[in-house]
Design an enzyme around this catalytic site. Structure first.
Site, PDB file in Angstrom:
ATOM      1  N   CYS A 122     -51.940   8.845  21.448  1.00  0.00           N
ATOM      2  CA  CYS A 122     -52.525   8.838  20.103  1.00  0.00           C
ATOM      3  C   CYS A 122     -53.861   8.107  20.029  1.00  0.00           C
ATOM      4  O   CYS A 122     -54.559   8.197  19.015  1.00  0.00           O
ATOM      5  CB  CYS A 122     -51.538   8.245  19.106  1.00  0.00           C
ATOM      6  SG  CYS A 122     -50.043   9.249  18.892  1.00  0.00           S
ATOM      7  N   HIS A 260     -55.389   5.420  13.191  1.00  0.00           N
ATOM      8  CA  HIS A 260     -54.406   6.428  13.564  1.00  0.00           C
ATOM      9  C   HIS A 260     -53.325   6.481  12.497  1.00  0.00           C
ATOM     10  O   HIS A 260     -52.801   5.446  12.066  1.00  0.00           O
ATOM     11  CB  HIS A 260     -53.804   6.073  14.927  1.00  0.00           C
ATOM     12  CG  HIS A 260     -52.585   6.858  15.264  1.00  0.00           C
ATOM     13  ND1 HIS A 260     -52.561   8.236  15.230  1.00  0.00           N
ATOM     14  CD2 HIS A 260     -51.330   6.469  15.620  1.00  0.00           C
ATOM     15  CE1 HIS A 260     -51.352   8.654  15.565  1.00  0.00           C
ATOM     16  NE2 HIS A 260     -50.593   7.607  15.802  1.00  0.00           N
ATOM     17  N   ASN A 290     -47.846  12.318  11.430  1.00  0.00           N
ATOM     18  CA  ASN A 290     -48.532  11.804  12.611  1.00  0.00           C
ATOM     19  C   ASN A 290     -48.882  12.986  13.510  1.00  0.00           C
ATOM     20  O   ASN A 290     -47.993  13.621  14.074  1.00  0.00           O
ATOM     21  CB  ASN A 290     -47.610  10.811  13.335  1.00  0.00           C
ATOM     22  CG  ASN A 290     -48.238  10.205  14.573  1.00  0.00           C
ATOM     23  OD1 ASN A 290     -49.195  10.716  15.127  1.00  0.00           O
ATOM     24  ND2 ASN A 290     -47.664   9.100  15.030  1.00  0.00           N
TER      25      ASN A 290
END
Length: 338
Positions: A122, A260, A290
């Site tokens: 990520c 993020h 996400n």
């Protein structure tokens, strides 16, 4: 820990942004039952209300191509002008060839254009952005930097720690010559001692794919949620504050903090820990979940309309490895072409 902030070479600017989210919207009720929770539980624990999942015939490269095309159009740059295509992903179409080569072929880039993948989970987009910016300072040209992931393919529907969190998507930026340095500083770090917190155990050379590995669920994404949260607040937040201090920028000078999108609740806690006001924290997780390496460029693309020339923007990625990457941008004068 690698910090890049010299001004050698020509300035590199963000010339355009783009994103692609699958059309299929998956609400909380759909994922709650198999995970053994309720839709209300998901909202209370994470803040996520929906996510997008790719269709069965859509792969990471398909989303990446669409995001890349949008960014190129926004920048007014033809694919043939690119000298670099870099795709950050931990869910490639296949182990080989690199997904970036598929994207480059579909976009029609010029012969010999460098195209490769980068996997920092990520954090991947920030790692890719810093890499591309450094290469362009040394050699010039234009780069297409994409973050793309299709996590819906590797989730265990019964694992409430992961199944309710993830969506699919892709985001992209075009970098090239500009009238001011856009990437003022970047810092890339890996806290390798915690690498087991996020993992897909099988499918590589350690545990090759087999009937046994599939039956054991070893190809599913796994995460120690509580420990990851502690890592973000205890390690990433201080690292962001240190990065900003080294850059001589107080948190309240940021026009936009783009972290993020692990989940909206964690994003809010991280912003508070860093000292960034909530109204300057970009958020898309409630709607998209996400989206892995796509999270940062998707959020940047969807919230850039509020930015003005000269605004300071902080990108902060964190994820498997355990990795963390930060980039401080001074927003250039950019106007969408569509």
């Amino acid at each position: 820990m690698l910090t890049l902030h010299d001004t050698a070479g020509p300035p590199v600017a963000v010339l355009g942004t783009g994103s692609c989210l699958p059309a299929h919207v998956v609400d909380n009720a759909t994922v709650a039952g198999p995970a053994g929770v309720t839709a209300e539980w998901i909202v209370a624990r994470t803040g996520i209300r929906a996510r997008r999942w790719a269709k069965p015939d859509e792969a990471t490269s398909d989303l990446a191509v669409a995001a890349g095309r949008a960014a190129l159009e926004d920048a007014g740059i033809r694919a043939a002008q690119l000298s670099l295509v870099l795709v950050a992903t931990s869910t490639p179409d296949s182990p080989q060839p690199p997904t970036a080569s598929l994207v480059a072929d579909e976009l029609g880039v010029g012969p010999g254009t460098a195209a490769f993948d980068l996997n920092a989970v990520c954090s991947g987009f920030v790692f890719a952005l810093g890499t591309a910016e450094r290469l362009l300072r040394a050699a010039g040209g234009h780069a297409l930097v994409i973050g793309a992931d299709v996590y819906s393919r590797i989730l265990d529907p019964a694992d409430r720690r992961t199944a309710v969190l993830f969506g699919d998507g892709a985001g992209a930026v075009v970098l090239g010559p500009g009238d001011r340095p856009t990437v003022l500083a970047s810092r890339l770090a890996t806290f390798a001692e915690a690498h087991q917190l996020i993992r897909v155990p099988a499918g590589g050379s350690r545990i090759p794919a087999s009937v046994g590995s599939i039956d054991a669920g070893l190809h599913h994404f796994a995460m120690e949620g509580r420990a990851v949260r502690d890592f973000v607040l205890d390690t990433v937040a201080p690292a962001i504050r240190a990065f900003l201090a080294d850059a001589g920028v107080a948190p309240d000078r940021l026009a936009s903090f783009v972290p993020h999108q692990a989940n909206p609740n964690l994003v809010a806690d991280l912003a508070a820990a860093v000292g960034v006001p909530a109204d300057r924290t970009a958020a898309t997780g409630a709607e998209f979940g996400n989206t892995g390496a796509a999270s940062l460029p998707v959020t940047l693309d969807h919230t850039r309309e509020r930015l003005r020339e000269g605004d300071l923007v902080l990108l902060a990625g964190f994820g498997g490895g355990m990795s963390a990457g930060f980039a401080l941008l001074r927003w250039p004068r950019t106007e969408r072409t569509t």
